[in-house]
Design a protein around this motif. Structure first.
Motif, PDB file in Angstrom:
ATOM      1  N   GLU A  39       0.832  -1.208   0.000  1.00  0.00           N
ATOM      2  CA  GLU A  39       0.000   0.000   0.000  1.00  0.00           C
ATOM      3  C   GLU A  39       0.867   1.258   0.000  1.00  0.00           C
ATOM      4  O   GLU A  39       0.609   2.202  -0.750  1.00  0.00           O
ATOM      5  CB  GLU A  39      -0.938  -0.014   1.202  1.00  0.00           C
ATOM      6  CG  GLU A  39      -2.006  -1.090   1.131  1.00  0.00           C
ATOM      7  CD  GLU A  39      -2.760  -1.278   2.437  1.00  0.00           C
ATOM      8  OE1 GLU A  39      -2.593  -0.462   3.364  1.00  0.00           O
ATOM      9  OE2 GLU A  39      -3.530  -2.259   2.534  1.00  0.00           O
ATOM     10  N   GLN A  42       2.517   1.698  -3.403  1.00  0.00           N
ATOM     11  CA  GLN A  42       1.586   2.236  -4.401  1.00  0.00           C
ATOM     12  C   GLN A  42       1.373   3.735  -4.210  1.00  0.00           C
ATOM     13  O   GLN A  42       1.302   4.491  -5.184  1.00  0.00           O
ATOM     14  CB  GLN A  42       0.258   1.487  -4.341  1.00  0.00           C
ATOM     15  CG  GLN A  42       0.369   0.070  -4.854  1.00  0.00           C
ATOM     16  CD  GLN A  42      -0.882  -0.747  -4.610  1.00  0.00           C
ATOM     17  OE1 GLN A  42      -1.651  -0.479  -3.695  1.00  0.00           O
ATOM     18  NE2 GLN A  42      -1.090  -1.768  -5.424  1.00  0.00           N
ATOM     19  N   GLN A  43       1.283   4.173  -2.959  1.00  0.00           N
ATOM     20  CA  GLN A  43       1.157   5.607  -2.679  1.00  0.00           C
ATOM     21  C   GLN A  43       2.388   6.351  -3.175  1.00  0.00           C
ATOM     22  O   GLN A  43       2.277   7.421  -3.794  1.00  0.00           O
ATOM     23  CB  GLN A  43       0.962   5.846  -1.183  1.00  0.00           C
ATOM     24  CG  GLN A  43      -0.352   5.355  -0.648  1.00  0.00           C
ATOM     25  CD  GLN A  43      -0.416   5.402   0.877  1.00  0.00           C
ATOM     26  OE1 GLN A  43       0.562   5.767   1.535  1.00  0.00           O
ATOM     27  NE2 GLN A  43      -1.535   5.008   1.441  1.00  0.00           N
ATOM     28  N   CYS A  44       3.550   5.788  -2.908  1.00  0.00           N
ATOM     29  CA  CYS A  44       4.793   6.420  -3.359  1.00  0.00           C
ATOM     30  C   CYS A  44       4.846   6.492  -4.885  1.00  0.00           C
ATOM     31  O   CYS A  44       5.261   7.516  -5.451  1.00  0.00           O
ATOM     32  CB  CYS A  44       6.007   5.655  -2.837  1.00  0.00           C
ATOM     33  SG  CYS A  44       6.234   5.786  -1.056  1.00  0.00           S
ATOM     34  N   ALA A  45       4.434   5.430  -5.545  1.00  0.00           N
ATOM     35  CA  ALA A  45       4.435   5.414  -7.010  1.00  0.00           C
ATOM     36  C   ALA A  45       3.506   6.489  -7.564  1.00  0.00           C
ATOM     37  O   ALA A  45       3.844   7.172  -8.538  1.00  0.00           O
ATOM     38  CB  ALA A  45       4.030   4.031  -7.519  1.00  0.00           C
ATOM     39  N   ARG A  46       2.341   6.652  -6.936  1.00  0.00           N
ATOM     40  CA  ARG A  46       1.410   7.709  -7.380  1.00  0.00           C
ATOM     41  C   ARG A  46       2.038   9.097  -7.226  1.00  0.00           C
ATOM     42  O   ARG A  46       1.935   9.936  -8.118  1.00  0.00           O
ATOM     43  CB  ARG A  46       0.103   7.627  -6.601  1.00  0.00           C
ATOM     44  CG  ARG A  46      -0.873   6.630  -7.160  1.00  0.00           C
ATOM     45  CD  ARG A  46      -2.268   6.799  -6.562  1.00  0.00           C
ATOM     46  NE  ARG A  46      -2.328   6.436  -5.143  1.00  0.00           N
ATOM     47  CZ  ARG A  46      -2.454   5.192  -4.693  1.00  0.00           C
ATOM     48  NH1 ARG A  46      -2.529   4.190  -5.540  1.00  0.00           N
ATOM     49  NH2 ARG A  46      -2.512   4.948  -3.397  1.00  0.00           N
ATOM     50  N   ILE A  47       2.681   9.325  -6.112  1.00  0.00           N
ATOM     51  CA  ILE A  47       3.331  10.621  -5.874  1.00  0.00           C
ATOM     52  C   ILE A  47       4.437  10.856  -6.900  1.00  0.00           C
ATOM     53  O   ILE A  47       4.559  11.953  -7.469  1.00  0.00           O
ATOM     54  CB  ILE A  47       3.882  10.709  -4.437  1.00  0.00           C
ATOM     55  CG1 ILE A  47       2.723  10.765  -3.437  1.00  0.00           C
ATOM     56  CG2 ILE A  47       4.814  11.914  -4.276  1.00  0.00           C
ATOM     57  CD1 ILE A  47       3.145  10.575  -1.987  1.00  0.00           C
ATOM     58  N   PHE A  49       4.660   9.648  -9.861  1.00  0.00           N
ATOM     59  CA  PHE A  49       4.050   9.922 -11.161  1.00  0.00           C
ATOM     60  C   PHE A  49       3.501  11.347 -11.216  1.00  0.00           C
ATOM     61  O   PHE A  49       3.727  12.079 -12.174  1.00  0.00           O
ATOM     62  CB  PHE A  49       2.933   8.923 -11.472  1.00  0.00           C
ATOM     63  CG  PHE A  49       2.198   9.259 -12.735  1.00  0.00           C
ATOM     64  CD1 PHE A  49       2.771   9.026 -13.970  1.00  0.00           C
ATOM     65  CD2 PHE A  49       0.936   9.842 -12.686  1.00  0.00           C
ATOM     66  CE1 PHE A  49       2.103   9.349 -15.137  1.00  0.00           C
ATOM     67  CE2 PHE A  49       0.258  10.173 -13.849  1.00  0.00           C
ATOM     68  CZ  PHE A  49       0.845   9.928 -15.079  1.00  0.00           C
ATOM     69  N   GLN A  50       2.773  11.735 -10.169  1.00  0.00           N
ATOM     70  CA  GLN A  50       2.143  13.056 -10.161  1.00  0.00           C
ATOM     71  C   GLN A  50       3.164  14.178 -10.157  1.00  0.00           C
ATOM     72  O   GLN A  50       3.002  15.173 -10.853  1.00  0.00           O
ATOM     73  CB  GLN A  50       1.225  13.189  -8.951  1.00  0.00           C
ATOM     74  CG  GLN A  50      -0.001  12.305  -9.028  1.00  0.00           C
ATOM     75  CD  GLN A  50      -0.755  12.234  -7.709  1.00  0.00           C
ATOM     76  OE1 GLN A  50      -0.290  12.709  -6.689  1.00  0.00           O
ATOM     77  NE2 GLN A  50      -1.923  11.599  -7.727  1.00  0.00           N
ATOM     78  N   ARG A  53       6.335  12.650 -13.081  1.00  0.00           N
ATOM     79  CA  ARG A  53       5.932  11.908 -14.274  1.00  0.00           C
ATOM     80  C   ARG A  53       6.762  10.634 -14.476  1.00  0.00           C
ATOM     81  O   ARG A  53       7.055  10.235 -15.603  1.00  0.00           O
ATOM     82  CB  ARG A  53       5.994  12.783 -15.526  1.00  0.00           C
ATOM     83  CG  ARG A  53       4.995  13.914 -15.517  1.00  0.00           C
ATOM     84  CD  ARG A  53       3.601  13.333 -15.554  1.00  0.00           C
ATOM     85  NE  ARG A  53       2.600  14.393 -15.556  1.00  0.00           N
ATOM     86  CZ  ARG A  53       1.534  14.370 -14.775  1.00  0.00           C
ATOM     87  NH1 ARG A  53       1.330  13.391 -13.965  1.00  0.00           N
ATOM     88  NH2 ARG A  53       0.656  15.338 -14.824  1.00  0.00           N
TER      89      ARG A  53
END
Length: 84
Positions: A39, A42-47, A49-50, A53
């Motif tokens: 979890e 996944q949060q780190c990956a979203r950050i 990306f945002q 990129r």
């Protein structure tokens, strides 16, 4: 070569037997910690990306297989700050 006396040998045998009997409980704890680690990853990956990129994030280490996790590995720590 160092030899151990019978008392020490008995203590080692007892620790092994205890570890074997506690294995299921330990693996359940590691599986729960692995889920929490996923979890967070996944949060780190979203950050990433945002904000940057980033197109790909690769997870590696003991977090990939909870059966290989230990109490001392980074995937099993209940709290750890990388930003000290």
């Amino acid at each position: 070569m160092t030899f151990i006396d019978e008392t020490q040998a008995q203590q080692v045998r007892q620790r092994v037997l205890t570890a074997r009997s506690d294995r299921e409980k330990f693996l359940l704890q590691m599986k729960q910690r692995q889920q929490k680690g996923w979890e967070v990853a996944q949060q780190c990956a979203r950050i990433l990306f945002q904000e940057f990129r980033v197109k790909r994030v690769v997870l590696f280490g003991s977090l990939l297989d909870y059966q290989k996790m230990t109490e001392n590995c980074e995937g099993s720590r209940s709290s750890y700050s990388y930003w000290k």
